[in-house]
Design a protein around this motif. Structure first.
Motif, PDB file in Angstrom:
ATOM      1  N   TRP A  78       0.823  -1.206   0.000  1.00 38.98           N
ATOM      2  CA  TRP A  78       0.000   0.000   0.000  1.00 38.98           C
ATOM      3  C   TRP A  78       0.857   1.255   0.000  1.00 38.98           C
ATOM      4  O   TRP A  78       0.470   2.280  -0.561  1.00 38.98           O
ATOM      5  CB  TRP A  78      -0.930   0.006   1.213  1.00 38.98           C
ATOM      6  CG  TRP A  78      -0.216   0.202   2.527  1.00 38.98           C
ATOM      7  CD1 TRP A  78       0.304  -0.769   3.330  1.00 38.98           C
ATOM      8  CD2 TRP A  78       0.079   1.445   3.165  1.00 38.98           C
ATOM      9  NE1 TRP A  78       0.910  -0.211   4.441  1.00 38.98           N
ATOM     10  CE2 TRP A  78       0.778   1.149   4.368  1.00 38.98           C
ATOM     11  CE3 TRP A  78      -0.179   2.784   2.843  1.00 38.98           C
ATOM     12  CZ2 TRP A  78       1.220   2.146   5.235  1.00 38.98           C
ATOM     13  CZ3 TRP A  78       0.261   3.762   3.721  1.00 38.98           C
ATOM     14  CH2 TRP A  78       0.951   3.441   4.895  1.00 38.98           C
TER      15      TRP A  78
ATOM     16  N   CYS B  51      -7.763  -4.669  -1.743  1.00 38.72           N
ATOM     17  CA  CYS B  51      -6.818  -5.456  -0.950  1.00 38.72           C
ATOM     18  C   CYS B  51      -6.522  -6.786  -1.641  1.00 38.72           C
ATOM     19  O   CYS B  51      -7.320  -7.288  -2.434  1.00 38.72           O
ATOM     20  CB  CYS B  51      -7.374  -5.718   0.443  1.00 38.72           C
ATOM     21  SG  CYS B  51      -7.476  -4.242   1.477  1.00 38.72           S
TER      22      CYS B  51
ATOM     23  N   SER C 291       2.888   1.887  -3.913  1.00 39.15           N
ATOM     24  CA  SER C 291       1.988   1.572  -5.026  1.00 39.15           C
ATOM     25  C   SER C 291       2.526   2.036  -6.377  1.00 39.15           C
ATOM     26  O   SER C 291       2.191   1.462  -7.408  1.00 39.15           O
ATOM     27  CB  SER C 291       0.620   2.210  -4.787  1.00 39.15           C
ATOM     28  OG  SER C 291       0.702   3.625  -4.865  1.00 39.15           O
TER      29      SER C 291
ATOM     30  N   ARG D 281      -1.831  -4.640  -2.022  1.00 40.75           N
ATOM     31  CA  ARG D 281      -2.955  -4.140  -2.802  1.00 40.75           C
ATOM     32  C   ARG D 281      -2.897  -4.698  -4.232  1.00 40.75           C
ATOM     33  O   ARG D 281      -1.821  -4.893  -4.793  1.00 40.75           O
ATOM     34  CB  ARG D 281      -2.936  -2.606  -2.844  1.00 40.75           C
ATOM     35  CG  ARG D 281      -3.032  -1.946  -1.484  1.00 40.75           C
ATOM     36  CD  ARG D 281      -4.374  -2.175  -0.833  1.00 40.75           C
ATOM     37  NE  ARG D 281      -4.476  -1.535   0.471  1.00 40.75           N
ATOM     38  CZ  ARG D 281      -4.237  -2.150   1.629  1.00 40.75           C
ATOM     39  NH1 ARG D 281      -3.849  -3.429   1.639  1.00 40.75           N
ATOM     40  NH2 ARG D 281      -4.365  -1.510   2.760  1.00 40.75           N
TER      41      ARG D 281
END
Length: 201
Positions: free
Chosen positions: A161, A180, A164, A192
Motif C-alpha cells: 500500500w 486489498c 503503489s 494491494r
C-alpha cells in the motif's frame, strides 16, 4: 475397580465440557456467518440508494447525498461491461465511504482528466470482480456531469500500500482500480491489487 470408576468420572466431566465448547464454536460460527451476510446486504442496499442519488445528480447537476446523515455523495459510476458489473463511486475514500461503495481517492484525477483517476473498494464486496478483469477489457466511467469515458485495461499489479507507484499527476489520462490482496484472505494486510487502464480517446 477404583481406577475404572475414576476413568468413568473423568469421561463424565469431559463430555459436558466438550458439548459446551462445541456449542460456543457453533455460535461463534453463526455469528461470523451472520456478520458476513450483513456486510453484503448493507453493500447491496447502499448501492440501490446510491443509484437513486446519482440519477438525481445527473438530472440536476448538483451533488446529492444518498441519505441525510451521509458525509459523502456519488461522483461516478464504474462499469465493466464484459462482466456485467457496475458500482456507484463516492467522494473520498474514508472508512465510512468504503463501507457503502468504491471511493474516489482525493486529489486523483476526475474521469477523463489528465493524470490518474484512482478508485478503491473492498475486495469482498464492490471490487470483488477485479480478480476477473482481463487485459484489454473496457472500463466505463460516468462522471457526475453525465459524461462517459472508456478506459482500456493495460495490466494488473500487486504492490504494498505504501509503495503503489501510482502517480496521480502522471502523464496521460489513466485509471487505477485498487483493492486489498489476496482476494481470499479473511484479514487485512499491506498488499494491494491494482487494475491499470488508459483512456480510449
Amino acid at each position: 475397580m477404583t481406577a475404572i470408576s475414576h476413568t468413568h468420572k473423568s469421561r463424565a466431566v469431559f463430555r459436558p465440557a466438550a458439548r459446551m465448547i462445541a456449542i460456543i464454536a457453533a455460535l461463534f460460527g453463526f455469528s461470523l456467518f451472520g456478520q458476513g451476510l450483513w456486510i453484503h446486504a448493507k453493500a447491496q442496499l447502499a448501492q440501490i440508494l446510491l443509484e437513486r442519488a446519482f440519477a438525481e445528480t445527473l438530472a440536476t447537476g448538483d451533488p446529492v447525498k444518498p441519505w441525510s446523515w451521509a458525509d459523502t455523495w456519488p461522483v461516478a459510476r464504474i462499469e465493466v461491461p464484459r462482466l456485467a458489473e457496475s458500482a456507484i463511486a463516492l467522494h473520498g475514500a474514508s472508512g465510512q465511504a468504503l463501507a457503502f461503495g468504491p471511493g474516489h481517492i482525493d486529489r486523483s484525477a476526475k474521469p477523463g482528466g489528465d493524470g490518474t483517476a484512482v478508485y478503491a473498494a473492498h475486495r469482498d464486496t464492490h471490487f470483488a470482480f477485479l480478480k476477473d478483469v482481463n487485459i484489454d477489457d473496457d472500463i466505463k466511467i460516468t462522471g457526475q456531469d453525465g459524461r462517459a469515458f472508456h478506459y482500456r485495461v493495460t495490466g494488473t499489479d500487486i504492490v504494498r500500500w505504501d509503495h503503489s507507484g501510482i502517480g496521480t499527476r502522471a502523464n496521460g489520462k489513466n485509471l487505477v482500480l485498487a483493492t486489498c490482496w489476496p482476494f481470499d484472505s479473511a484479514t487485512s494486510g499491506p498488499m494491494r491489487y491494482l487494475v491499470k487502464a488508459i483512456l480510449v480517446e
